[in-house]
Design an enzyme around this catalytic site. Structure first.
Site, PDB file in Angstrom:
ATOM      1  N   HIS A 142      -5.913  41.890  25.141  1.00  0.00           N
ATOM      2  CA  HIS A 142      -4.668  42.636  24.953  1.00  0.00           C
ATOM      3  C   HIS A 142      -3.802  42.403  26.183  1.00  0.00           C
ATOM      4  CE1 HIS A 142      -1.831  45.815  24.202  1.00  0.00           C
ATOM      5  NE2 HIS A 142      -2.379  46.020  23.011  1.00  0.00           N
ATOM      6  N   ARG A 191       5.822  48.651  24.397  1.00  0.00           N
ATOM      7  CA  ARG A 191       6.792  47.538  24.299  1.00  0.00           C
ATOM      8  C   ARG A 191       7.613  47.673  23.032  1.00  0.00           C
ATOM      9  NH1 ARG A 191       3.073  43.001  24.056  1.00  0.00           N
ATOM     10  NH2 ARG A 191       1.431  44.556  24.095  1.00  0.00           N
TER      11      ARG A 191
END
Ligand code: FAD
Length: 551
Positions: A318, A338
């Site tokens: 990740h 994000r």
């Protein structure tokens, strides 16, 4: 709280914020992506992999740590078990008490099967519980399963097994409806419409979330449902071997009671493996986001019974694991951060990648920044880049961070870092096992009566999974496997025979390949007292070769 040495870097980052807010950052071209992966993605480090010497995937590359558990001796002598002492006798045996196991158990029981769910820790002590960002489903008018399908394939570098990806996207809207009906409280607009947002690699806003604790909310409801429907469960029992009829069909499993150490046997007409992933193997010394029981046990058991694995040379790192503070290094900073607008910024205050590229691309770009000397260094020598979370407040309004990311906010606030006002430092962390047991659309493996669902299975996501498609896959294939296993069990009239002949045969292969007898698996739980485990994360430390000349 950040030390002065890091505050300097934060000031550089803040100085570019206004300009960055107006900046549109282009996505990488296909060629650029390929090059980025080749140079910086951990899967491409040749010496971190080896070819398997035994078993159905003999000759195929897999990370050394995974090869170490696949090519290992059983934890007990198969001749020491009395196979006539059957403790539990059921139609469908489900191994693993996360989301896939729970969905399989509920569906199999609803289909009329006598079900037993056995799990290593408590029900819900699982990666499912930890999932944060959301679950994908194309259930809005501007979206369609066909679009979702194309995104899944693009994310997987077009290596996905098409029939599995198709099943995933077609069942998705039904899974969301099922969860709603069971009581999952998804985020909604005032008018009751589901809120959906973007995830990396998605062309439409199709991520359904429960704030930033989506997995915990789903698991809460599934666990309640197991209790409400009186599904038989045994906790703190780890499967240590599968049983077969001696001719290749699976007929049950051997468990060890983790409190007493006693072994016991469950006989079953069909078995569903739902044991999750392998994060706690710490591939290449990476920290991980996973729960303590993610030790690849299901892969080990299935492999010995003859199941073929797929894409075992690809691990998902990740992009945004915690890189500071030290106490929580490796824990996840959900992609939702994000998705809400936070930007990735290097030590010079510059963006370097479009934030919602697929995970492998974004992770590779962060590793590049750090290796080429544009990373931020912590006082203990860990490297990372900034995730400019205060931007979320500027884009979405005051209070947006606390409202949308309450769990994440508290995770950092405990250490005096307030992500609505300060950025957080991030570096890739081992997160997900892209590959696993090869299954068909019903979750059936290549071995008779052995089904697999969830992270232990492979093929659905190709070589890279997109955010939100795992919570989806565990429920789609958990339910499919539950139904198919119940039907297959109903069709099986004879009492299954029990044997461990496949283990004896596998041991002969291990002996021929001269695998050291000290190497044993399944691991069950990681032992951090071992010196080999203590040396983990060393790659993050100060390394003179870490800073490469920029080219
Ligand atoms: C921090 C984090 C955040 C994530 N966020 C998201 C997200 O937002 N969206 C998304 O789609 N995906 C997300 N994922 C991925 C997703 O949560 C997992 O891939 C998925 O939940 C796995 O479900 P599972 O049922 O296959 O395995 P798990 O939920 O891990 O369950 C496996 C179960 O098997 C048990 N088990 C293991 N070995 C044995 C054994 N030998 N005997 C008996 N039992 C055993 C375990 O104890 C556990 O109960 C996230 C993962 C993590 C770690």
């Amino acid at each position: 709280m950040y030390p002065d040495s890091m505050r300097e870097s934060i000031r550089r980052m803040e100085a570019t914020r206004e300009a960055r807010m107006k900046q549109t950052f282009p996505m990488r071209t296909a060629e650029e992506k390929k090059e980025l992966l080749r140079r910086f993605h951990p899967d491409y480090i040749e010496e971190s992999m080896r070819k398997l010497a035994v078993g159905p995937n003999q000759g195929e590359r897999t990370p050394n740590e995974l090869a170490d558990v696949l090519e290992a001796w059983p934890v007990f002598d198969e001749t020491s078990i009395d196979l006539s002492q059957v403790e539990q006798d059921v139609d469908v045996l489900i191994i693993g008490g996360g989301g896939a196991g729970a969905a399989a158990a509920l569906t199999a029981q609803a289909a009329g099967a006598r079900v037993l769910l056995v799990t290593k820790l408590r029900t819900g002590d699982a990666n499912t519980m930890m999932a944060q960002g959301g679950i994908q489903a194309a259930d809005k008018p501007n979206d369609s399963p066909a679009r979702h399908y194309l995104d899944v394939l693009g994310g997987g570098h077009f290596k996905n097994i098409p029939s599995l990806a198709r099943a995933l996207v077609l069942d998705a809207p039904g899974v969301i409806a099922w969860l709603e009906e069971l009581g999952v409280m998804f985020d909604k607009q005032k008018d009751g419409t589901m809120i959906t947002i973007h995830g990396g690699g998605t062309s439409r806003k199709r991520m359904h979330a429960c704030r930033d604790y989506t997995g915990a909310e789903i698991m809460r409801v599934l666990r309640d449902e197991l209790v409400n429907r009186n599904v038989s469960r045994v906790e703190f029992a780890a499967a240590v071997e599968l049983l077969t009829d001696g001719r290749g069909t699976v007929t049950g499993a051997v468990f060890v009671n983790l409190e007493t150490g006693q072994k016991w046997i469950a006989r079953a007409k069909t078995v569903i493996l739902a044991t999750g992933g392998c994060g706690r193997l710490h591939i290449q010394g990476f920290p991980c986001t996973n729960h303590y029981g993610a030790t690849a046990d299901g892969l080990v058991l299935a492999y010995r019974a003859g199941a073929k694995l797929i894409f075992m040379d690809t691990i998902q790192y990740h992009p945004t694991g915690v890189a500071y503070p030290e106490q929580i290094v490796g824990l996840l900073i959900t992609e939702k951060v994000r998705g809400l607008g936070a930007q990735l910024v290097n030590d010079q205050g510059n963006r370097f990648i479009y934030e919602l590229e697929s995970r492998d691309i974004t992770a590779s770009a962060i590793i590049r920044e750090c290796r080429e000397g544009r990373g931020v260094r912590t006082p203990t020598g860990v490297f990372g880049v900034w995730l400019d979370s205060p931007l979320i407040e500027m884009l979405k309004g005051e209070g947006a961070v606390k409202a949308s990311l309450p769990a994440m906010y508290h995770q950092f606030a405990r250490y005096g870092i307030f992500m609505d006002r300060e950025p957080v430092l991030t570096y890739p962390t081992q997160h997900y096992q892209n590959g696993g047991i090869l299954i068909d659309e019903d979750g059936l493996s290549g071995v008779g009566n052995l089904y697999a669902a969830g992270e232990v299975s492979g093929g659905i996501h190709g070589r890279n999974r997109l955010m939100g498609n795992s919570l989806l896959d565990i429920l789609v294939f958990g339910r499919r496997a539950g139904k198919a296993a119940a039907e297959a069990a109903k069709a099986t009239k004879a009492v299954p025979e029990l044997s461990l002949k496949h283990v004896a045969a596998f041991k002969r292969e291990l002996a021929a390949a001269k695998v050291p007898r000290s190497r044993k698996s399944p691991m069950i739980l990681p032992d951090y007292r071992q010196p080999a485990m203590r040396g983990r994360y060393s790659f993050l430390g100060p390394d003179p070769e870490c800073v490469l000349p920029a080219d």
